[in-house]
Design an enzyme around this catalytic site. Structure first.
Site, PDB file in Angstrom:
ATOM      1  N   ASP A 136       3.228   6.228  -7.126  1.00  0.00           N
ATOM      2  CA  ASP A 136       4.414   6.010  -6.303  1.00  0.00           C
ATOM      3  C   ASP A 136       5.723   6.082  -7.086  1.00  0.00           C
ATOM      4  O   ASP A 136       6.756   6.447  -6.530  1.00  0.00           O
ATOM      5  CB  ASP A 136       4.327   4.644  -5.604  1.00  0.00           C
ATOM      6  CG  ASP A 136       3.178   4.564  -4.623  1.00  0.00           C
ATOM      7  OD1 ASP A 136       2.960   5.552  -3.904  1.00  0.00           O
ATOM      8  OD2 ASP A 136       2.495   3.526  -4.594  1.00  0.00           O
TER       9      ASP A 136
ATOM     10  N   HIS B 108      -2.112  -1.203 -10.980  1.00  0.00           N
ATOM     11  CA  HIS B 108      -2.991  -0.689  -9.928  1.00  0.00           C
ATOM     12  C   HIS B 108      -4.210  -1.592  -9.800  1.00  0.00           C
ATOM     13  O   HIS B 108      -4.695  -2.123 -10.800  1.00  0.00           O
ATOM     14  CB  HIS B 108      -3.428   0.745 -10.254  1.00  0.00           C
ATOM     15  CG  HIS B 108      -4.029   1.444  -9.085  1.00  0.00           C
ATOM     16  ND1 HIS B 108      -5.373   1.369  -8.790  1.00  0.00           N
ATOM     17  CD2 HIS B 108      -3.465   2.214  -8.119  1.00  0.00           C
ATOM     18  CE1 HIS B 108      -5.608   2.069  -7.697  1.00  0.00           C
ATOM     19  NE2 HIS B 108      -4.483   2.588  -7.266  1.00  0.00           N
TER      20      HIS B 108
ATOM     21  N   HIS C  35       0.867  -1.182   0.000  1.00  0.00           N
ATOM     22  CA  HIS C  35       0.000   0.000   0.000  1.00  0.00           C
ATOM     23  C   HIS C  35       0.903   1.231   0.000  1.00  0.00           C
ATOM     24  O   HIS C  35       1.576   1.517  -0.975  1.00  0.00           O
ATOM     25  CB  HIS C  35      -0.925  -0.061   1.215  1.00  0.00           C
ATOM     26  CG  HIS C  35      -2.035   0.949   1.218  1.00  0.00           C
ATOM     27  ND1 HIS C  35      -2.364   1.717   0.129  1.00  0.00           N
ATOM     28  CD2 HIS C  35      -2.912   1.324   2.209  1.00  0.00           C
ATOM     29  CE1 HIS C  35      -3.381   2.502   0.429  1.00  0.00           C
ATOM     30  NE2 HIS C  35      -3.728   2.286   1.692  1.00  0.00           N
TER      31      HIS C  35
END
EC number: 2.3.3.5
Length: 385
Positions: free
Chosen positions: A321, A270, A231
């Site tokens: 990210d 994702h 996460h």
């Protein structure tokens, strides 16, 4: 404003438990309804990520609307006044060792603050919003007070006159006001991380809130969920991947070999988006600007080369990210603090969801599919072998 696109129903992903399952209602956010879109309370992320300050987005999520100019000024003044830490919180942070992970520091700080300034028993909404504002304003103070004390014995002054939460964080980290470029970059990254519907940490916060627990407990639980590398911790892992290479060619050759050997590369794909992460195009441009400003394109070029390889070989796109790791590195943020910045941003979304769950006023209790043995014969203790 982006043009309306047809809605799509993504196929459930086998690697994600409960993928595709609708677990509740929210008026806060939509993710991937056209495959690659994100909206906060109806606003397209591409319209607000770079044009709004983070405080505007926090106001939108926590207080329900984008602020007017005068409302924003008042809100920023309020947040600035909440940066200080009670003496008991500082004392507790001084006991946390330098070896602790920043996420554990923030979780501890939130828990201690919750004992010093507890939420009222009636859990009224204005009070919940005040707690959310205090946390967003002071989480950076908690982390960086601990950081400077545990690493060099300095008790820093956390109440600066910086205009923004992002600027305050960078000022405390480096000991001087950040450049306008860095502050703008931080604003954009916080905007992109602020909210993302029923992700693992947000759902954790809602489950805790659904039991009737307090705001601090809900946020602490969410921090615990976000700590995991699947996460929030993904941006830290992403940078560890990027920094092991000296140049783009080496990166491309090695990652190709790793992918062929079925290695998972963190920072790509994702659970919800099917055609791309809309936040990537924004944060990639931020990373590029920061790299050019520093006169060092090495990490950006390596990240971009890996992006190309992953698409060519696996048809996998980078998520937020991937280039946020480059962005934070270029602003001198220690890798272990990447996810801590995620916490500061996502507290706005968590708090909004907690308030929404309280209004719904239902406990969340799902069922499980039992896979264990059936109809076993009980054997008394004296007869067991």
């Amino acid at each position: 404003m982006s043009e309306a696109q047809p809605l799509v129903t993504p196929k459930p992903k086998k690697s994600v438990a409960l993928s595709g399952v609708t677990a509740g209602n929210t008026a806060l956010c939509t993710v991937g309804r056209t495959g690659n879109d994100l909206h906060y309370r109806g606003y397209d992320i591409l319209d607000i990520a770079e044009t709004c300050e983070f405080e505007e987005i926090a106001h939108l999520l926590v207080h329900g609307k984008l602020p007017t100019k005068s409302e924003l000024a008042a809100y920023k003044a309020k947040l600035k006044s909440l940066r200080g830490l009670p003496a008991n919180v500082k004392a507790a942070l001084e006991w946390v060792p330098a070896s602790a992970h920043p996420m554990d520091v923030m979780r501890t700080g939130v828990s201690v603050l919750g004992t010093v300034l507890p939420e009222k028993e009636d859990h009224n909404t204005p009070g919940a919003r005040d707690i959310a504002d205090r946390l967003m304003a002071s989480l950076g103070s908690m982390l960086l007070y601990w950081y400077h004390y545990s690493h060099n014995g300095r008790r820093i002054e956390v109440e600066t006159d910086d205009d923004s939460i992002g600027g305050h964080f960078l000022h405390l980290l480096h000991g001087e006001k950040p450049s306008a470029l860095w502050e703008r970059a931080m604003n954009t990254s916080l905007n992109l991380y602020a909210e993302h519907e029923f992700n693992a940490s947000t759902f954790t916060a809602r489950v805790i809130a659904g039991t009737g627990s307090d705001m601090y407990s809900s946020i602490s639980g969410a921090i615990g969920a976000l700590r995991g590398p699947k996460h929030g911790g993904a941006n830290e892992v992403a940078f560890e991947i990027q920094k092991r290479y000296d140049n783009p060619d080496e990166a491309q050759a090695d990652i190709t070999r790793r992918v062929e050997n079925k290695e998972v590369v963190i920072g790509f794909g994702h659970p919800v988006y099917t055609t791309g992460d809309p936040r990537n195009q924004v944060i990639k441009e931020v990373a590029k600007k920061l790299s050019k400003d520093a006169g060092s394109m090495k990490m950006f070029d390596i990240a971009e080369a890996l992006e190309t390889v992953m698409w060519d070989i696996k048809k996998m796109f980078p998520n937020l990210d991937w280039f946020s790791a480059v962005s934070y590195h270029m602003m001198g943020v220690p890798t272990a603090m990447f996810t801590a910045l995620f916490v500061i941003a996502r507290t706005s979304g968590w708090a909004a969801h907690i308030i929404e769950q309280r209004i719904d006023n239902k406990i969340i209790r799902q069922s499980a599919n039992y896979t264990g043995p059936e109809n076993l014969k009980f054997v008394p203790l004296k007869d067991r072998k």
